[in-house]
Design a protein around this motif. Structure first.
Motif, PDB file in Angstrom:
ATOM      1  N   THR A 472     110.920  36.553 119.470  1.00  0.00           N
ATOM      2  CA  THR A 472     109.587  37.150 119.579  1.00  0.00           C
ATOM      3  C   THR A 472     109.405  38.181 118.468  1.00  0.00           C
ATOM      4  OG1 THR A 472     110.463  38.764 121.184  1.00  0.00           O
ATOM      5  CG2 THR A 472     109.385  36.795 122.066  1.00  0.00           C
ATOM      6  N   ALA A 473     108.177  38.634 118.326  1.00  0.00           N
ATOM      7  CA  ALA A 473     107.859  39.572 117.246  1.00  0.00           C
ATOM      8  C   ALA A 473     108.646  40.866 117.402  1.00  0.00           C
ATOM      9  CB  ALA A 473     106.368  39.872 117.249  1.00  0.00           C
ATOM     10  N   PRO A 474     109.197  41.384 116.320  1.00  0.00           N
ATOM     11  CA  PRO A 474     109.944  42.646 116.392  1.00  0.00           C
ATOM     12  C   PRO A 474     108.993  43.828 116.579  1.00  0.00           C
ATOM     13  CG  PRO A 474     109.763  41.948 114.123  1.00  0.00           C
ATOM     14  CD  PRO A 474     109.187  40.830 114.953  1.00  0.00           C
ATOM     15  N   PRO A 475     109.504  44.970 117.015  1.00  0.00           N
ATOM     16  CA  PRO A 475     108.652  46.161 117.147  1.00  0.00           C
ATOM     17  C   PRO A 475     108.121  46.598 115.782  1.00  0.00           C
ATOM     18  CG  PRO A 475     110.745  46.432 118.310  1.00  0.00           C
ATOM     19  CD  PRO A 475     110.873  45.205 117.487  1.00  0.00           C
ATOM     20  N   GLU A 476     107.019  47.302 115.791  1.00  0.00           N
ATOM     21  CA  GLU A 476     106.427  47.802 114.553  1.00  0.00           C
ATOM     22  C   GLU A 476     107.348  48.852 113.920  1.00  0.00           C
ATOM     23  OE1 GLU A 476     102.721  49.419 115.693  1.00  0.00           O
ATOM     24  OE2 GLU A 476     101.824  47.483 116.264  1.00  0.00           O
ATOM     25  N   GLU A 477     107.415  48.853 112.612  1.00  0.00           N
ATOM     26  CA  GLU A 477     108.275  49.805 111.910  1.00  0.00           C
ATOM     27  C   GLU A 477     107.861  51.247 112.190  1.00  0.00           C
ATOM     28  OE1 GLU A 477     111.091  49.724 110.196  1.00  0.00           O
ATOM     29  OE2 GLU A 477     111.236  47.602 110.738  1.00  0.00           O
ATOM     30  N   ALA A 478     106.558  51.455 112.312  1.00  0.00           N
ATOM     31  CA  ALA A 478     106.087  52.812 112.594  1.00  0.00           C
ATOM     32  C   ALA A 478     106.592  53.290 113.958  1.00  0.00           C
ATOM     33  CB  ALA A 478     104.562  52.849 112.552  1.00  0.00           C
ATOM     34  N   ARG A 479     106.647  52.364 114.892  1.00  0.00           N
ATOM     35  CA  ARG A 479     107.150  52.699 116.220  1.00  0.00           C
ATOM     36  C   ARG A 479     108.657  52.988 116.161  1.00  0.00           C
ATOM     37  NH1 ARG A 479     105.071  54.076 121.148  1.00  0.00           N
ATOM     38  NH2 ARG A 479     103.235  53.271 120.069  1.00  0.00           N
ATOM     39  N   LEU A 480     109.379  52.149 115.451  1.00  0.00           N
ATOM     40  CA  LEU A 480     110.831  52.328 115.348  1.00  0.00           C
ATOM     41  C   LEU A 480     111.188  53.635 114.654  1.00  0.00           C
ATOM     42  CD1 LEU A 480     111.930  48.704 114.378  1.00  0.00           C
ATOM     43  CD2 LEU A 480     112.217  49.832 116.595  1.00  0.00           C
ATOM     44  N   ALA A 481     110.363  54.043 113.714  1.00  0.00           N
ATOM     45  CA  ALA A 481     110.645  55.282 112.983  1.00  0.00           C
ATOM     46  C   ALA A 481     110.662  56.493 113.910  1.00  0.00           C
ATOM     47  CB  ALA A 481     109.609  55.479 111.877  1.00  0.00           C
ATOM     48  N   ARG A 482     109.942  56.395 115.012  1.00  0.00           N
ATOM     49  CA  ARG A 482     109.921  57.510 115.975  1.00  0.00           C
ATOM     50  C   ARG A 482     111.208  57.602 116.780  1.00  0.00           C
ATOM     51  NH1 ARG A 482     105.451  57.132 120.103  1.00  0.00           N
ATOM     52  NH2 ARG A 482     106.172  59.246 120.538  1.00  0.00           N
ATOM     53  N   PHE A 483     111.933  56.491 116.892  1.00  0.00           N
ATOM     54  CA  PHE A 483     113.067  56.452 117.819  1.00  0.00           C
ATOM     55  C   PHE A 483     114.427  56.252 117.152  1.00  0.00           C
ATOM     56  CE2 PHE A 483     109.356  55.427 120.319  1.00  0.00           C
ATOM     57  CZ  PHE A 483     109.554  56.177 121.470  1.00  0.00           C
ATOM     58  N   PHE A 484     114.435  55.950 115.856  1.00  0.00           N
ATOM     59  CA  PHE A 484     115.697  55.746 115.164  1.00  0.00           C
ATOM     60  C   PHE A 484     115.741  56.632 113.927  1.00  0.00           C
ATOM     61  CE2 PHE A 484     115.179  51.917 117.627  1.00  0.00           C
ATOM     62  CZ  PHE A 484     116.482  51.638 118.079  1.00  0.00           C
ATOM     63  N   PRO A 485     116.842  57.338 113.747  1.00  0.00           N
ATOM     64  CA  PRO A 485     116.963  58.180 112.546  1.00  0.00           C
ATOM     65  C   PRO A 485     116.853  57.323 111.293  1.00  0.00           C
ATOM     66  CG  PRO A 485     118.736  58.635 114.124  1.00  0.00           C
ATOM     67  CD  PRO A 485     118.025  57.410 114.612  1.00  0.00           C
ATOM     68  N   GLN A 486     116.153  57.840 110.305  1.00  0.00           N
ATOM     69  CA  GLN A 486     115.977  57.095 109.061  1.00  0.00           C
ATOM     70  C   GLN A 486     117.230  57.207 108.194  1.00  0.00           C
ATOM     71  OE1 GLN A 486     113.092  55.205 108.301  1.00  0.00           O
ATOM     72  NE2 GLN A 486     112.903  55.633 110.488  1.00  0.00           N
ATOM     73  N   ALA A 487     117.728  56.066 107.737  1.00  0.00           N
ATOM     74  CA  ALA A 487     118.886  56.079 106.849  1.00  0.00           C
ATOM     75  C   ALA A 487     118.480  56.680 105.516  1.00  0.00           C
ATOM     76  CB  ALA A 487     119.408  54.659 106.638  1.00  0.00           C
ATOM     77  N   PRO A 488     119.352  57.470 104.904  1.00  0.00           N
ATOM     78  CA  PRO A 488     119.004  58.071 103.604  1.00  0.00           C
ATOM     79  C   PRO A 488     118.802  57.001 102.546  1.00  0.00           C
ATOM     80  CG  PRO A 488     121.360  58.366 104.105  1.00  0.00           C
ATOM     81  CD  PRO A 488     120.707  57.835 105.344  1.00  0.00           C
ATOM     82  N   ARG A 489     117.767  57.183 101.731  1.00  0.00           N
ATOM     83  CA  ARG A 489     117.461  56.201 100.684  1.00  0.00           C
ATOM     84  C   ARG A 489     118.405  56.366  99.480  1.00  0.00           C
ATOM     85  NH1 ARG A 489     112.390  53.814 101.047  1.00  0.00           N
ATOM     86  NH2 ARG A 489     111.074  54.580 102.746  1.00  0.00           N
TER      87      ARG A 489
END
Length: 493
Positions: A472-489
């Protein structure tokens, strides 16, 4: 004398709850999660007291009476290992997300993480339904305790009513802070008096060596684990402690913690607390066969109280009975408060008031729902005549089978709302299927294989969650950004 001691104890409980009211802010956060201000010692005591209901005292002793000391290996030993791990990997992360986003309930977290109103509603219904048996064993345990310790002078229904009224009073008045303070007091009471209980009873029975020698002579099968529990059954029972990761009341206490460091004490000292409570319960349950042989069915639920009443002097008998009540109420209060929070925050606030419910109204609605839930459970206790251990195991089975959902929500970005919802429906269907076949059949396992239903439910819900999420469709990236720490670029160098 016994009644006077119990009455004094209940008054002390109410006074502790009343004191907490001085610090209560009439807001949803203040009432339901104590403004996220609970420290390490209180968190340890309230988490342990909430988890160890009459299941750990009356239920464990009753099951030990029936099948022997192997009961300890079924739940206590695995809980001592599994529960602290769940606190570390799930509890601390739930706390961090709750603090960051202002979550007050378990349902609120899942709804926002998966961006699914349907999941929120379904989970609310399922969690409430599974929690009712857990509430029921608390009220049943209170009635049994007061009935047995007074020699039948207090009918079981009156004892259940007294416990219900006292719990509603201090939970309604003090909210989460009152519940945490009272739980701390009550947990210390039943832990200390548990040790006193076993020491006094064993002394009256001639000492541990004499009592165990008698049991080995008269009923040696109670001391032999292997003939009662197979290896597969023992292994699959280890899934049940995972239920702590989906209990609404445990979620609420996690959200009330002051900081991530607050979890250190529960993680380190939880195994010791389990040993302090379970060893006396299991030991006295097995030894109860020497003084009260032949108890059948629900009558075995009262074996611990019968042993206390037989061997303890009247003064100590009253104190020890207070310890049993402490264990019972320290779970009942948190469970009812969690249900009040979910009803207010996840139903009224969202669907009736459109997100604009006043803070004072939240507190008032929470109090009303708490009273209604306890009242309904009390009425159910008037007709329920079941094994406390059996009720608890089936309740725990449902919660444990839902555990993959919280792990996926916290650690797997690809987990989707459809996957989580499918897993919930799978658990419901399997729970009904196994319950219809296993209820009333002591020692039930799947197709007589030795495999507990919880293991099958857990594994199937995991497979369904993963499979449906992947297609099924994955969650929106904007939504995931609220719940998962962003990996350093990467800098590109």
């Amino acid at each position: 004398m016994t009644l006077a001691i119990l009455a004094l104890y209940l008054v002390l409980v109410l006074l502790v709850g009343a004191q907490s009211h001085r610090f209560l802010r009439s807001t949803g956060e203040g009432y339901f999660v104590a403004d996220r201000s609970i420290g390490p010692f209180v968190l340890l005591m309230t988490l342990f007291g909430t988890h160890m209901t009459s299941f750990a005292l009356l239920g464990a002793s009753a099951e030990s009476y029936r099948v022997g000391i192997g009961v300890f290996s079924l739940m206590a030993s695995s809980s001592a290992l599994v529960v602290p791990v769940v606190f570390f990997f799930v509890g601390t992360r739930v706390w961090a997300l709750g603090k960051e986003h202002g979550f007050l309930t378990q349902v609120e977290y899942f709804r926002e993480r998966f961006q699914s109103e349907a999941l929120g509603i379904v989970l609310f219904v399922v969690l409430v339904t599974l929690l009712v048996p857990y509430l029921l064993i608390g009220i049943l345990g209170g009635g049994i305790t007061l009935n047995e310790i007074t020699g039948g002078d207090i009918p079981q229904w009156v004892g259940a009513l007294v416990v219900s009224v006292v719990v509603v009073a201090y939970v309604s008045y003090g909210g989460m802070r009152g519940t945490a303070w009272v739980n701390t007091f009550q947990t210390l009471v039943f832990m200390i008096l548990g040790g006193v209980t076993v020491a006094v009873v064993l002394d009256r029975m001639g000492g541990l060596g004499v009592a165990m020698a008698r049991l080995a002579t008269e009923q040696p099968e109670l001391l032999i684990r292997g003939e009662v529990f197979g290896r597969i059954e023992l292994f699959t029972y280890t899934f049940i402690p995972l239920s702590v990761g989906m209990f609404p009341h445990i979620f609420s206490h996690w959200l009330s913690a002051k900081s991530a460091g607050t979890f250190r004490a529960p993680i380190i000292f939880y195994p010791l607390c389990i040993a302090v409570v379970w060893v006396p319960s299991v030991l006295l349950g097995a030894l109860g066969n020497l003084d009260f042989p032949g108890l059948q069915g629900p009558a075995a639920n009262s074996i611990l109280v019968r042993m206390i009443d037989l061997h303890a002097p009247e003064l100590l008998s009253g104190l020890l009975a207070a310890g049993v009540l402490a264990a019972i109420m320290s779970s009942l209060d948190s469970q009812s408060l969690a249900l009040g929070a979910m009803f207010t925050q996840d139903i009224l606030q969202r669907y009736v008031y459109g997100g604009k419910m006043e803070e004072v109204a939240k507190v008032r609605a929470g109090r009303i729902f708490i009273a209604a839930v306890i009242a309904a459970t009390f009425l159910l206790s008037l007709v329920a005549r079941s094994s406390i251990f059996g009720l608890a195991v089936w309740s725990f089975t449902g919660f444990a089978a839902l555990f993959p959902i919280v792990v996926a929500a916290l650690y797997w970005r690809r987990a989707s709302a459809a996957g989580a919802l499918s897993a919930v429906f799978t658990v419901v269907a399997l729970w009904i299927f196994f319950f219809s076949r296993g209820w009333g059949s002591p020692g039930y396992t799947v197709a007589d294989s030795g495999v507990m239903p919880v293991a099958v439910m857990f594994l199937v819900s995991t497979v369904v969650l993963i499979g449906v999420s992947l297609v099924t469709a994955p969650p929106e990236e904007a939504r995931l950004a609220r719940f998962f720490p962003q990996a350093p670029r990467s800098s590109g160098r």
